[in-house]
Design a protein around this motif. Structure first.
Motif, PDB file in Angstrom:
ATOM      1  N   UNK A   1      -5.622   2.904  13.380  1.00  0.00           N
ATOM      2  CA  UNK A   1      -4.523   2.164  13.130  1.00  0.00           C
ATOM      3  C   UNK A   1      -2.945   2.247  12.600  1.00  0.00           C
ATOM      4  N   UNK A   2      -2.372   0.926  13.695  1.00  0.00           N
ATOM      5  CA  UNK A   2      -0.801   1.668  13.473  1.00  0.00           C
ATOM      6  C   UNK A   2      -0.494   1.950  11.687  1.00  0.00           C
ATOM      7  N   UNK A   3       0.458   2.668  11.215  1.00  0.00           N
ATOM      8  CA  UNK A   3       0.717   2.955  10.306  1.00  0.00           C
ATOM      9  C   UNK A   3       1.965   2.025  10.238  1.00  0.00           C
ATOM     10  N   UNK A   4       2.599   1.681   9.200  1.00  0.00           N
ATOM     11  CA  UNK A   4       3.807   0.787   8.956  1.00  0.00           C
ATOM     12  C   UNK A   4       5.297   1.939   8.178  1.00  0.00           C
ATOM     13  N   UNK A   5       6.092   1.960   8.384  1.00  0.00           N
ATOM     14  CA  UNK A   5       6.838   3.358   8.567  1.00  0.00           C
ATOM     15  C   UNK A   5       8.250   3.141   8.363  1.00  0.00           C
TER      16      UNK A   5
ATOM     17  N   UNK B   1      10.579   8.923   8.177  1.00  0.00           N
ATOM     18  CA  UNK B   1       9.210   8.395   8.701  1.00  0.00           C
ATOM     19  C   UNK B   1       8.488   9.236   9.699  1.00  0.00           C
ATOM     20  N   UNK B   2       9.216   8.319  10.647  1.00  0.00           N
ATOM     21  CA  UNK B   2       9.021   8.890  11.566  1.00  0.00           C
ATOM     22  C   UNK B   2       9.182  10.468  11.564  1.00  0.00           C
ATOM     23  N   UNK B   3       9.591  11.231  12.105  1.00  0.00           N
ATOM     24  CA  UNK B   3       9.990  12.510  11.920  1.00  0.00           C
ATOM     25  C   UNK B   3       9.262  13.145  11.022  1.00  0.00           C
ATOM     26  N   UNK B   4       8.466  13.083   9.958  1.00  0.00           N
ATOM     27  CA  UNK B   4       7.805  13.954   9.533  1.00  0.00           C
ATOM     28  C   UNK B   4       6.612  13.630  10.263  1.00  0.00           C
ATOM     29  N   UNK B   5       5.908  12.707  10.943  1.00  0.00           N
ATOM     30  CA  UNK B   5       4.462  11.779  11.412  1.00  0.00           C
ATOM     31  C   UNK B   5       4.819  12.851  12.401  1.00  0.00           C
ATOM     32  N   UNK B   6       6.018  12.658  13.413  1.00  0.00           N
ATOM     33  CA  UNK B   6       5.762  13.935  14.629  1.00  0.00           C
ATOM     34  C   UNK B   6       5.510  14.980  14.352  1.00  0.00           C
ATOM     35  N   UNK B   7       5.783  15.566  12.848  1.00  0.00           N
ATOM     36  CA  UNK B   7       5.815  16.652  12.693  1.00  0.00           C
ATOM     37  C   UNK B   7       4.267  17.113  12.558  1.00  0.00           C
TER      38      UNK B   7
ATOM     39  N   UNK C   1       0.986  -1.508   0.068  1.00  0.00           N
ATOM     40  CA  UNK C   1      -0.253  -0.263  -0.463  1.00  0.00           C
ATOM     41  C   UNK C   1       0.539   1.002  -0.130  1.00  0.00           C
ATOM     42  N   UNK C   2       2.079   1.166   1.065  1.00  0.00           N
ATOM     43  CA  UNK C   2       3.093   1.974   0.908  1.00  0.00           C
ATOM     44  C   UNK C   2       3.781   2.785  -0.828  1.00  0.00           C
ATOM     45  N   UNK C   3       3.842   1.991  -0.765  1.00  0.00           N
ATOM     46  CA  UNK C   3       4.498   1.585  -2.197  1.00  0.00           C
ATOM     47  C   UNK C   3       3.761   2.067  -3.409  1.00  0.00           C
ATOM     48  N   UNK C   4       2.115   1.569  -3.647  1.00  0.00           N
ATOM     49  CA  UNK C   4       1.204   2.240  -4.233  1.00  0.00           C
ATOM     50  C   UNK C   4       0.463   3.239  -4.596  1.00  0.00           C
ATOM     51  N   UNK C   5       1.079   4.083  -3.272  1.00  0.00           N
ATOM     52  CA  UNK C   5       0.079   5.243  -3.604  1.00  0.00           C
ATOM     53  C   UNK C   5       1.217   6.557  -3.396  1.00  0.00           C
ATOM     54  N   UNK C   6       2.446   5.825  -3.121  1.00  0.00           N
ATOM     55  CA  UNK C   6       3.217   6.946  -2.639  1.00  0.00           C
ATOM     56  C   UNK C   6       3.796   7.274  -4.092  1.00  0.00           C
ATOM     57  N   UNK C   7       4.298   5.221  -4.978  1.00  0.00           N
ATOM     58  CA  UNK C   7       4.590   6.036  -6.210  1.00  0.00           C
ATOM     59  C   UNK C   7       3.825   7.065  -7.222  1.00  0.00           C
ATOM     60  N   UNK C   8       2.496   6.682  -6.755  1.00  0.00           N
ATOM     61  CA  UNK C   8       1.069   7.487  -7.606  1.00  0.00           C
ATOM     62  C   UNK C   8       1.400   9.347  -7.573  1.00  0.00           C
ATOM     63  N   UNK C   9       1.647   8.927  -5.860  1.00  0.00           N
ATOM     64  CA  UNK C   9       1.487  10.331  -5.197  1.00  0.00           C
ATOM     65  C   UNK C   9       3.030  11.067  -5.022  1.00  0.00           C
ATOM     66  N   UNK C  10       3.880  10.184  -5.017  1.00  0.00           N
ATOM     67  CA  UNK C  10       5.421  11.014  -4.793  1.00  0.00           C
ATOM     68  C   UNK C  10       5.569  11.135  -3.864  1.00  0.00           C
ATOM     69  N   UNK C  11       4.507  10.134  -3.360  1.00  0.00           N
ATOM     70  CA  UNK C  11       4.977  11.010  -1.552  1.00  0.00           C
ATOM     71  C   UNK C  11       4.449   9.754  -0.531  1.00  0.00           C
TER      72      UNK C  11
ATOM     73  N   UNK D   1      -2.176   9.850  14.915  1.00  0.00           N
ATOM     74  CA  UNK D   1      -1.715   8.090  15.470  1.00  0.00           C
ATOM     75  C   UNK D   1      -1.551   7.661  16.241  1.00  0.00           C
ATOM     76  N   UNK D   2      -1.917   6.376  17.241  1.00  0.00           N
ATOM     77  CA  UNK D   2      -2.037   5.578  17.423  1.00  0.00           C
ATOM     78  C   UNK D   2      -1.365   4.387  17.650  1.00  0.00           C
ATOM     79  N   UNK D   3      -0.180   4.185  16.366  1.00  0.00           N
ATOM     80  CA  UNK D   3       0.468   3.032  16.465  1.00  0.00           C
ATOM     81  C   UNK D   3       1.250   2.889  15.208  1.00  0.00           C
ATOM     82  N   UNK D   4       2.426   2.802  15.302  1.00  0.00           N
ATOM     83  CA  UNK D   4       3.593   2.870  14.197  1.00  0.00           C
ATOM     84  C   UNK D   4       3.856   1.030  14.107  1.00  0.00           C
ATOM     85  N   UNK D   5       3.981   0.906  13.577  1.00  0.00           N
ATOM     86  CA  UNK D   5       4.709  -0.854  13.117  1.00  0.00           C
ATOM     87  C   UNK D   5       6.323  -0.770  12.662  1.00  0.00           C
ATOM     88  N   UNK D   6       7.296  -1.279  12.936  1.00  0.00           N
ATOM     89  CA  UNK D   6       8.423  -1.142  12.490  1.00  0.00           C
ATOM     90  C   UNK D   6       9.095  -2.786  12.145  1.00  0.00           C
TER      91      UNK D   6
END
Length: 462
Positions: free
Chosen positions: A249-253, A261-267, A224-234, A276-281
């Protein structure tokens, strides 16, 4: 005219997902051929006793957690052979000399026996029966394969899950993510059940969760990250899109750069643009990355780790003070060295029997296991003959309980929560050296004098 090849194709049934009605034939051939032989020799109704136990545990296991009894009892209650199944067996050349009465025995088949078993969630050890079947010989024999299948696999999963829960502690979230790595779709359902019954909080298996009365839990995949990031370049567009439809839902970062990714999400959180309630490594040095991510994100954002997690890795991460709030566990939970339970005849028509093969000796006769406790903690287990009674005094508990009488369960199935509570209590009662994730030691084990005397007598008989 139908060719031989066409006939073979017509006979071949490509649907390999068994239904409950199929389970009578979900067995090894020799169970049926032995049953036919018993009928032919007129011994099929002789009272027999089989016990299921493991000679040894998989490497690095200091205990095992008994599991799978619920499905085993369901199978026994529903054991039937319908006319089409009997006809299919008759059409096999293998049975052309089977006694005619064998077919009527199958047609009228109902499991009539008694079953004694260790409650699910109980810690067990080598050479201790998890289950005993007392039934007419042909019935006790024919159920071997299915009983071993469900109890062996679920006991393996429950043991691994219990060890992970023990290492993680009671507050850490544990999620079962093993469906894609389980050995079959059926195994995936059993793995989800066994993990929940041994203390996991949730499963990502949707069917398993719904059947077990739970809510499935999961995150997202890198796709999902790769698909949407490729289309939106973000990459952040992917986070925002998923958050719109599944808030909380936890975000895969870790698809590209975990820390960035964590820095941008924190901002974004600080600016009030995202909640954000959770992230996954899922990769990299989880100890170091989790510390960096923790330093960036607000404390209420949970950090979930996944990627080849097992009990030893959880112990390592805890020792490194990794600020991880939960684990998603897949491959290392649902696979590994099998729990190699065996099912052996110990008594026939009142006569104790044993196996004398090298390295595979068994104890004859119907047995009971007593757990000897001291201040609520396990001191040792004592294996003795069933009719000896409890001579242990003090704190002792008999493990094998009557769970089926004359083919019917004697009480309703337990809930997963009840089994999970027993698992936690059973593990907590074990000596520390048996709970180590690496190089554990088995607790003490004794046999009664009467059992040893019987073993020598039966051995000399052969």
């Amino acid at each position: 005219m139908t060719t031989a090849k066409e006939t073979d194709r017509l006979r071949e049934n490509r649907e390999l997902s068994p239904t409950p009605a199929d389970e009578s034939l979900l067995t090894d051939l020799y169970q049926l051929t032995m049953a036919a032989c018993y009928v032919g020799e007129g011994v099929d109704r002789k009272p027999a006793c089989f016990e299921l136990f493991a000679r040894k545990l998989p490497g690095n296991f200091g205990y095992a957690i008994a599991m799978g009894l619920t499905q085993a009892l369901e199978y026994l209650e529903n054991l039937r052979f319908d006319p089409s199944q009997i006809e299919a067996l008759k059409n096999l050349g293998i049975f052309k000399q089977a006694p005619e009465r064998f077919w009527s025995v199958l047609a009228e088949a109902r499991f009539e026996g008694d079953v004694w078993a260790v409650p699910e969630g109980t810690a067990v050890f080598p050479n201790e029966p998890l289950l005993r079947v007392e039934a007419p010989l042909w019935q006790a024999q024919i159920v071997e394969t299915y009983l071993l299948n469900t109890i062996n696999y679920q006991t393996l999963i429950a043991t691994r899950a219990a060890r992970m829960r023990d290492m993680a502690g009671p507050e850490v979230k544990l999620l079962e993510f093993g469906t894609r790595r389980a050995f079959s779709p059926q195994a995936a359902l059993w793995a989800a059940r066994a993990a929940l019954a041994a203390g996991f909080d949730a499963t990502s298996n949707v069917l398993g969760a719904l059947k077990l009365g739970r809510e499935p839990s999961g995150t997202m995949a890198h796709a999902l990250i790769m698909a949407i990031a490729a289309i939106d370049e973000d990459e952040d567009a992917a986070f925002e899109a998923f958050g719109r439809y599944f808030p909380g839902a936890p975000l895969l970062i870790d698809t590209y750069d975990t820390v960035a990714a964590a820095k941008r999400l924190a901002e974004k959180v600080k600016a009030g643009q995202m909640e954000i309630k959770g992230v996954r490594l899922d990769s990299g040095d989880l100890a170091e990355l989790s510390k960096q991510v923790r330093s960036l994100l607000p404390p209420q954002v949970a950090i979930l780790a996944s990627g080849d997690i097992d009990e030893a890795e959880i112990a390592r991460l805890k020792a490194a003070n990794a600020p991880i709030d939960g684990y998603g566990v897949g491959t290392k939970l649902v696979s590994g060295t099998p729990f190699n339970g065996v099912y052996k005849l110990v008594e026939i028509d009142g006569i104790p029997v044993m196996k004398k093969s090298s390295s595979k000796l068994t104890y004859p006769g119907r047995k009971q296991v007593y757990r000897i406790l001291e201040d609520g903690k396990m001191k040792c287990d004592r294996l003795q003959l069933m009719d000896e009674g409890d001579k242990n005094g003090g704190e002792s508990v008999s493990l094998l309980q009557l769970v089926m009488k004359s083919g019917r369960r004697v009480k309703d199935p337990e809930t997963l929560a009840e089994i999970a509570d027993r698992t936690a209590a059973s593990v907590a009662s074990l000596p520390p050296h048996s709970r180590r994730p690496e190089d554990p030691e088995l607790p003490g084990f004794e046999t009664s004098e009467a059992l040893e005397t019987l073993r020598k007598q039966v051995s000399q008989r052969y």
